[in-house]
Scaffold this motif. Structure first.
Motif, PDB file in Angstrom:
ATOM      1  N   ASP A 108      35.715  70.383  31.850  1.00 21.97           N
ATOM      2  CA  ASP A 108      36.048  70.446  30.431  1.00 21.97           C
ATOM      3  C   ASP A 108      35.820  71.910  30.024  1.00 21.97           C
ATOM      4  N   LYS A 109      36.767  72.477  29.287  1.00 17.69           N
ATOM      5  CA  LYS A 109      36.602  73.884  28.914  1.00 17.69           C
ATOM      6  C   LYS A 109      35.304  74.119  28.139  1.00 17.69           C
ATOM      7  N   ALA A 110      34.817  73.065  27.459  1.00 14.05           N
ATOM      8  CA  ALA A 110      33.562  73.194  26.700  1.00 14.05           C
ATOM      9  C   ALA A 110      32.377  73.489  27.619  1.00 14.05           C
ATOM     10  N   ALA A 111      32.533  73.261  28.928  1.00 16.15           N
ATOM     11  CA  ALA A 111      31.431  73.525  29.861  1.00 16.15           C
ATOM     12  C   ALA A 111      31.110  75.008  29.939  1.00 16.15           C
ATOM     13  N   LYS A 112      31.930  75.841  29.308  1.00 12.59           N
ATOM     14  CA  LYS A 112      31.627  77.276  29.265  1.00 12.59           C
ATOM     15  C   LYS A 112      30.242  77.525  28.675  1.00 12.59           C
ATOM     16  N   ASP A 113      29.811  76.609  27.790  1.00 10.51           N
ATOM     17  CA  ASP A 113      28.506  76.797  27.155  1.00 10.51           C
ATOM     18  C   ASP A 113      27.339  76.657  28.131  1.00 10.51           C
ATOM     19  N   LEU A 114      27.620  76.160  29.329  1.00  7.09           N
ATOM     20  CA  LEU A 114      26.548  76.039  30.328  1.00  7.09           C
ATOM     21  C   LEU A 114      26.489  77.268  31.225  1.00  7.09           C
ATOM     22  N   CYS A 115      27.401  78.221  30.988  1.00  7.21           N
ATOM     23  CA  CYS A 115      27.500  79.389  31.867  1.00  7.21           C
ATOM     24  C   CYS A 115      26.594  80.513  31.385  1.00  7.21           C
ATOM     25  N   GLY A 116      26.340  81.461  32.290  1.00  4.46           N
ATOM     26  CA  GLY A 116      25.735  82.704  31.879  1.00  4.46           C
ATOM     27  C   GLY A 116      26.696  83.440  30.942  1.00  4.46           C
TER      28      GLY A 116
END
Ligand code: BF8
Ligand code: SF4
Length: 626
Positions: free
Chosen positions: A489-497
């Motif tokens: 899910d593109k929202a998973a970007k929030d779990l990235c550095g």
């Protein structure tokens, strides 16, 4: 918010309750009957390749009856494992080449990506000017099939690798010849009274692996794209909640898109939807399991019901009218299990025949008609549902999939900044890596295995890596674990550095990129080759590694061998039955580095495995001074 493994497990537990009501068994119970596993088998020290045996190496018996020592036995077993995997992938690739020979204007199979066909034809030195596209397709099909048994030369695909890689293969004597020949040669070498020298066995293991990744699998991927279209980013959903209670549910499972594409095509036709309605359903939902699911998700956005260890779950929902399979990774358990429900278990390939299934033989020359019959049968089965058994766990996640190399390059063109004005290359990605915005990449691949808490290793490792600004390319059941958890899910970007998050935002991508099925790991090899060429580095210098934390199949070992042989360090979470031989283990984890500049690391502690990958990526960066 990600779906947790605990939520997956709670959903499964609820389904197993239904199973208990109807007397079904499931892998969770069978595992108990099979553990602890045989130690000889686990260490790879049992030999049964001749009938003087079986021989087992123990402290008291250091040699088999023929005198073979433990290193010879472990090495032979390992090579046979690779040969099984290479044969399986490559034969799938051959089937695709045969399907290509049946492509025709207005037919069941058509050339959906003529540009790609022409590109490959030019690469192979075939005249393309002014040719009818189907005429060209048929010639390419023949040439590709000849790759399997040609009498001279090496795989045509090797030329795609950087020159340095080709030179290494040449120097090590591991350039694959005809695809089938390397499998035959592996079986010949491991017959009683042939090779027992570990070094020679491991060399052939690499060669046989390469005949898969840079041979049979590459045929599978490339000609699937020609036939069914090269994947582009597309939205879909993943997990059992994609099944729809009011609809006829058809689950496609297996590997070869020749079948699943046709099922999807006909299930989507007005005629069949009307037929489903006439049977009391609201419509038809096709969803997928295993690599076939990846194929149709990447090209059609068909939702993914689950990966390898969820295959029984789709039947346990009580809402599956038909599970339609072709080849590979299909539990024979589906036969008896389907008998506990109304589900039709439909086998279609002479390669994969199972008791308690309805066998409806599928060929590329009768594809449309057979697919239609199967869809009809599923619709007619809707009325046989037992409503008291129906329960579909309401878990699903959005996912964006379809990142072929072509799609990745195109996406990168969109984020090209002022310093890189060339389009159609991997240079923007190289720039992100060089500047340190992204630290590196990990290719996450492979299966589930009850030896590892299913999906945990995939999901936990991906979370850890993306938090450390390492982008993931994923395939096979690993990709499905990611999608079901929500990592696609593109929202998973929030779990990235911060760096990777920025790249995800700029490129509008999820941090875990779905590159397809297991044969599509050939795409990853092409990507690595392009990155090396565009950066002027060797593949082994790139801060990129491969990882199969929950692998189980022979195919996975074949893949591991071609990934290592291509120059990418590969990290495994399950031991490949070689711990019984110090010599074989040493070769795989270190010795092969002298030939191909990469090797295996095996680490069962998943957290440590993640640390080791990050360390390796950082070490590669240090060596480059970036
Ligand atoms: O080829 S990842 S369980 S489905 S072997 Fe099988 Fe493993 Fe899944 Fe596809 Ni790959
Ligand atoms: Fe035993 Fe040798 Fe025969 Fe293997 S090949 S079963 S080690 S005698």
């Amino acid at each position: 918010k990600l779906t947790t493994v605990e939520e997956f497990e709670a959903a499964t537990a609820r389904l197993l309750e239904t199973g208990a009501k109807v007397g079904a068994d499931a892998w969770q119970m069978r595992v108990k009957n099979q553990t602890p596993h045989c130690k000889f088998g686990e260490q790879g020290v049992c030999c049964r390749i001749c009938s003087m045996g079986p021989c087992r190496i123990t402290p008291k018996a250091s040699r088999g009856i023929c005198g073979c020592d433990v290193h010879g036995i472990v090495g032979r077993n390992f090579l046979r494992f690779v040969a099984g995997g290479a044969a399986t992938h490559s034969d799938h690739g051959r089937e695709i080449c045969i399907t290509l020979s049946h492509a025709k204007e207005g037919g069941d199979y058509q050339v959906k990506d003529p540009e790609k066909l022409i590109r490959i034809a030019k690469e192979w030195g075939v005249e393309t000017e002014g040719r009818d596209i189907y005429d060209l397709a048929h010639e390419m099909s023949e040439l590709a099939q000849e790759e399997y048994g040609k009498i001279k030369g090496y795989s045509r695909w090797l030329k795609r690798a950087p020159q340095h890689t080709q030179d290494l293969w040449h120097a090590a004597g591991i350039e694959p010849r005809a695809i089938d020949r390397e499998v035959s040669c592996a079986l010949h070498m491991t017959h009683m009274g042939n090779t027992s020298k570990p070094e020679a066995l491991i060399r052939q293991s690499l060669r046989n692996g390469l005949s898969d990744g840079w041979g049979g699998s590459m045929c599978g991927t490339e000609f699937s794209d020609v036939l069914f279209g090269t994947p582009k980013p597309i939205d879909t959903e993943a997990n059992l909640g994609v099944m729809v209670e009011e609809n006829v549910n058809i689950v496609v499972h297996g590997h070869d898109p020749s079948l699943s594409e046709m099922i999807c095509e006909y299930a989507d036709s007005k005629e069949m939807i009307d037929y489903a309605k006439s049977m009391g359903a609201k419509g038809i939902t096709v969803s997928g399991v295993c690599c076939t699911s990846n194929e149709v998700a990447m090209r059609r956005g068909i939702p993914m019901a689950g990966n390898f260890l969820q295959q029984e779950n789709v039947v346990l929902t009580g809402a599956c009218e038909a599970i339609v399979v072709d080849v590979q990774c299909i539990f024979p358990a589906l036969g008896p299990l389907s008998k506990c429900f109304h589900t039709k278990f439909i086998t279609t390939s002479p390669i994969c025949q199972m008791p308690d299934s309805d066998f409806i033989e599928f060929h590329s020359d009768n594809a449309g008609e057979t697919a239609k019959n199967i869809v009809k049968l599923a619709c007619e089965n809707f009325k046989n549902r037992r409503p008291e058994l129906v329960h579909i766990p309401q878990l699903k996640h959005k996912a964006t999939v379809g990142y072929s190399v072509e799609a990745i390059v195109k996406t990168l063109d969109g984020v090209t900044n002022s310093q890189v004005d060339e389009t159609g290359t991997t240079k923007p990605l190289i720039e992100c890596i060089t500047s340190g915005v992204i630290r590196g990449a990990v290719a996450m691949v492979g299966c589930n295995n009850p030896k590892v808490r299913p999906d945990t290793a995939h999901i936990e490792l991906m979370k850890k890596l993306i938090a450390n600004d390492i982008v993931i390319i994923a395939s096979g059941c690993s990709a499905q674990a990611a999608a079901r958890a929500g990592l696609m899910d593109k929202a998973a970007k929030d779990l990235c550095g911060a760096g990777l998050k920025r790249v995800c935002e700029l490129a509008d991508i999820p941090p875990v990129l779905h590159m397809g099925s297991c044969v599509d790991i050939s795409r990853m090899m092409i990507l690595a080759a392009e990155l090396a060429k565009d950066s002027g580095l060797n593949i082994s210098q790139l801060p990129v590694v491969g990882c199969a934390p929950e692998w189980m199949s022979e195919k996975a070992v074949s893949i591991g061998n071609y990934v290592v042989a291509t120059g990418l360090d590969t990290f495994l979470g399950v031991d490949p039955y070689v711990s019984g031989s110090t010599e074989v283990a040493e070769l795989l984890t270190s010795g092969v580095r002298d030939w191909v500049e990469a090797a295996y690391t095996v680490e069962k502690d998943i957290d440590k495995l993640g640390d080791l990958m990050i360390e390796r990526i950082e070490a590669k960066r240090d060596a480059l001074g970036i």
